[in-house]
Design an enzyme around this catalytic site. Structure first.
Site, PDB file in Angstrom:
ATOM      1  CD1 TRP A   1       6.451  -2.601   3.314  1.00 36.81           C
ATOM      2  CD2 TRP A   1       5.131  -0.837   3.739  1.00 36.81           C
ATOM      3  NE1 TRP A   1       7.128  -1.455   2.947  1.00 36.81           N
ATOM      4  CE2 TRP A   1       6.338  -0.363   3.196  1.00 36.81           C
ATOM      5  CE3 TRP A   1       4.145   0.081   4.093  1.00 36.81           C
ATOM      6  CZ2 TRP A   1       6.587   0.993   2.997  1.00 36.81           C
ATOM      7  CZ3 TRP A   1       4.382   1.440   3.893  1.00 36.81           C
ATOM      8  CH2 TRP A   1       5.604   1.875   3.336  1.00 36.81           C
TER       9      TRP A   1
ATOM     10  CD  GLU B   1       3.859  -4.961   0.622  1.00 33.90           C
ATOM     11  OE1 GLU B   1       2.980  -4.682   1.460  1.00 33.90           O
ATOM     12  OE2 GLU B   1       3.868  -4.465  -0.530  1.00 33.90           O
TER      13      GLU B   1
ATOM     14  CE  LYS C   1       8.810   0.628  -0.986  1.00 34.39           C
ATOM     15  NZ  LYS C   1       7.693   1.522  -0.735  1.00 34.39           N
TER      16      LYS C   1
ATOM     17  CG  ASP D   1       4.120  -4.130  -4.087  1.00 36.58           C
ATOM     18  OD1 ASP D   1       4.459  -3.784  -5.232  1.00 36.58           O
ATOM     19  OD2 ASP D   1       3.292  -3.492  -3.408  1.00 36.58           O
TER      20      ASP D   1
ATOM     21  CG  HIS E   1       7.680  -3.486  -2.888  1.00 40.32           C
ATOM     22  ND1 HIS E   1       7.193  -3.692  -1.631  1.00 40.32           N
ATOM     23  CD2 HIS E   1       7.031  -2.402  -3.349  1.00 40.32           C
ATOM     24  CE1 HIS E   1       6.279  -2.777  -1.331  1.00 40.32           C
ATOM     25  NE2 HIS E   1       6.159  -1.988  -2.381  1.00 40.32           N
TER      26      HIS E   1
ATOM     27  CG  HIS F   1       0.612  -6.044  -2.077  1.00 41.47           C
ATOM     28  ND1 HIS F   1       0.943  -5.020  -1.215  1.00 41.47           N
ATOM     29  CD2 HIS F   1      -0.393  -6.726  -1.482  1.00 41.47           C
ATOM     30  CE1 HIS F   1       0.174  -5.102  -0.142  1.00 41.47           C
ATOM     31  NE2 HIS F   1      -0.636  -6.123  -0.269  1.00 41.47           N
TER      32      HIS F   1
ATOM     33  CG  ASP G   1       6.816   0.835  -5.088  1.00 44.46           C
ATOM     34  OD1 ASP G   1       6.027   0.163  -5.765  1.00 44.46           O
ATOM     35  OD2 ASP G   1       6.712   0.964  -3.848  1.00 44.46           O
TER      36      ASP G   1
ATOM     37  CG  ASP H   1       2.364   1.818  -5.593  1.00 39.79           C
ATOM     38  OD1 ASP H   1       2.107   0.606  -5.554  1.00 39.79           O
ATOM     39  OD2 ASP H   1       3.199   2.357  -4.838  1.00 39.79           O
TER      40      ASP H   1
ATOM     41  CG  ASP I   1      -0.106  -1.779  -2.734  1.00 37.97           C
ATOM     42  OD1 ASP I   1      -0.746  -0.717  -2.603  1.00 37.97           O
ATOM     43  OD2 ASP I   1       1.002  -1.967  -2.203  1.00 37.97           O
TER      44      ASP I   1
HETATM   45  C1  RNT Z   1       4.350   0.111   0.243  1.00 34.89           C
HETATM   46  C2  RNT Z   1       3.655  -1.201   0.184  1.00 34.89           C
HETATM   47  C3  RNT Z   1       2.366  -1.283   0.925  1.00 34.89           C
HETATM   48  C4  RNT Z   1       1.498  -0.064   0.738  1.00 34.89           C
HETATM   49  C5  RNT Z   1       0.079  -0.222   1.248  1.00 34.89           C
HETATM   50  C6  RNT Z   1      -0.601   1.098   1.398  1.00 34.89           C
HETATM   51  O1  RNT Z   1       5.422   0.184  -0.599  1.00 34.89           O
HETATM   52  O2  RNT Z   1       3.476  -1.576  -1.153  1.00 34.89           O
HETATM   53  O3  RNT Z   1       1.712  -2.449   0.578  1.00 34.89           O
HETATM   54  O4  RNT Z   1       1.409   0.293  -0.603  1.00 34.89           O
HETATM   55  O5  RNT Z   1       0.075  -0.969   2.374  1.00 34.89           O
HETATM   56 ZN    ZN Z   2       2.343  -3.417  -1.447  1.00 33.90          ZN
END
Ligand code: RNT
Ligand code: ZN
Length: 418
Positions: A183, A224, A226, A258, A261, A285, A293, A295, A325
């Site tokens: 990523w 990955e 986004k 993810d 994302h 993810h 985003d 998390d 993640d």
């Molecule tokens: C970032 C991505 C990525 C990170 C990690 C730390 O938006 O989601 O995967 O969160 O690699």
């Molecule tokens: Zn991620």
């Protein structure tokens, strides 16, 4: 009543609708879920570069007890893994390398990860890997693999190459295929005039990074996508469409979805079977975005449930790699791992306890009434009891008793870190 007695009842209820609870338990226990090490230290890593966390991602909260060293992080992971049933992998980033002196990321070697490998081998678990393209002076412009600066781009291409070599080493050492997920944060705050050139540079950089071939049992690559980050709200080079195209053309490389994302109204659960006809494998993810985003720790919510129902109903469990993640610094970090990972495995179990073939038959026969009636009824079947039994078989508490173990560990270990 004992778990065994309650389980007898649950087993019979499920058997009556043609579902084998034993098979579902076995499947959950055998399905690897990759636990991300970066929840344990708020995505800081061990380089001590003074950049702070960059790349447009953010961990918030000041809960005490963050792991500060490799040994602390691994001890915390051990504690979390002791409360997570079934097969786990541990997912690390390049900036969790161990060395007594500074090492540039473009010259990282397997030797900087031998302690992680030894630790994983001792526990019989697999490791996954990620090149780290953020929190570094050479990513300060906001661009890495898509940078117009040849020197910067070269540095990060070398980092990508080094990371694949390390991933292959970890796969070989553990005897379990290492997923190496790429990523990059590249993007900008306002719409660029030329949005194509950075994508062409990224395309070329990826082709260079993925040119060396490794044993497929040791290393599996993924990219990955986004939509936006903090400071890259208008444009991200590695968007969903970009990587969907890339992975469709390069079947050796997986697409990573993810759950944080996409636009807040877009759902990964709705994308899986649109990608599966074209891509041999996917990487998930699992995260929880709130308004952005963010998390957050993965909760047992409708979207998590929908994701696993989609995978199971599609018969695609062996084509979707599951990784977590998220990073929340506002609660006990060991608890955050346990909560999110157990929820993920619970959602998988719930999905496996559905009589999919019968529901598909009803659908095919046009019986949409039965489809709706039955899926709604099955939602309140005694799935929690099957979960309790699954945990008991692993010698772990099925209910909230795990929190006591986390509290004791916190008092004895984490609270001493001041
Ligand atoms: C970032 C991505 C990525 C990170 C990690 C730390 O938006 O989601 O995967 O969160 O690699
Ligand atoms: Zn991620």
């Amino acid at each position: 009543m004992t778990t065994a007695q309650a389980y007898e009842y649950a087993r019979e209820r499920y058997a009556a609708i043609g579902v084998d609870t034993e098979a579902a338990i076995a499947k959950v226990l055998a399905t690897p879920v990759s636990v991300h090490c970066w929840q344990g230290d708020d995505v800081r890593g061990f380089e001590a570069l003074d950049t702070g966390l960059t790349g447009g991602i953010m961990s918030t909260g000041e809960y005490p007890g963050r792991a500060r060293t490799p040994d602390e992080l691994r001890a915390d992971l051990d504690q979390a893994l002791s409360l997570i049933p079934g097969t786990s992998k541990v997912n690390i980033h390049a900036f969790y390398r161990e060395s007594d002196r500074a090492v540039e990321r473009n010259v990282l070697e397997p030797e900087h990860f031998t302690a992680w490998a030894d630790w994983a081998v001792e526990r019989g678990i697999g490791l996954d890997f990620n090149p780290s393209f953020f929190s570094h002076p050479k990513s300060a412009s906001g661009y890495t693999l898509a940078s117009a600066d040849d020197g910067i781009r070269r540095y990060w291409i070398e980092h990508g190459l080094a990371s694949r070599k390390i991933g292959a080493y970890l796969g070989k050492r553990t005897g379990k295929r290492c997923v190496n997920n790429l990523w990059i944060p590249d993007g900008c705050k306002e719409r660029p005039i030329d949005s194509l050139a950075p994508r062409m540079r990224l395309l070329e950089a990826l082709n260079e990074i993925y040119a060396p071939k490794y044993c497929p049992n040791c290393l599996k690559d993924s990219v990955e996508s986004k939509l936006f980050g903090i400071g890259s709200e208008a444009y991200v080079v590695g968007s969903h469409e970009f990587y969907l195209g890339y992975t469709a053309q390069h079947p050796d490389v997986m697409l990573t979805l993810d759950t944080g994302h996409f636009h807040p109204t877009e759902l990964v659960s709705a994308k899986l079977t649109a990608c599966l006809p074209f891509l041999p494998e996917l990487l998930l993810h699992v995260s929880r975005p709130i308004r952005w985003d963010s998390d957050h720790v993965v909760a047992f919510d409708d979207e998590l449930s929908a994701i696993f129902h989609e995978i199971v109903r599609a018969g695609a469990l062996d084509r979707v790699n599951i990784a977590l993640d998220y990073f929340d610094g506002s609660v006990n970090r060991v608890a955050a791992w346990v909560i999110g990972t157990r929820n993920t495995k619970k959602a998988l179990l719930a999905a496996l306890l559905e009589p999919v073939d019968d529901l598909k038959a009803a659908e095919l026969a046009g019986d949409t009434t039965a489809r709706l009636a039955l899926t709604e009824e099955y939602k309140t079947f005694p799935f929690g009891i099957v979960w309790d039994m699954l945990c008991e078989r692993e010698g772990m508490p099925g209910g909230a008793e795990w929190l006591g173990a986390v509290r004791s560990y916190e008092a004895a270990v984490a609270a001493q870190r001041t």
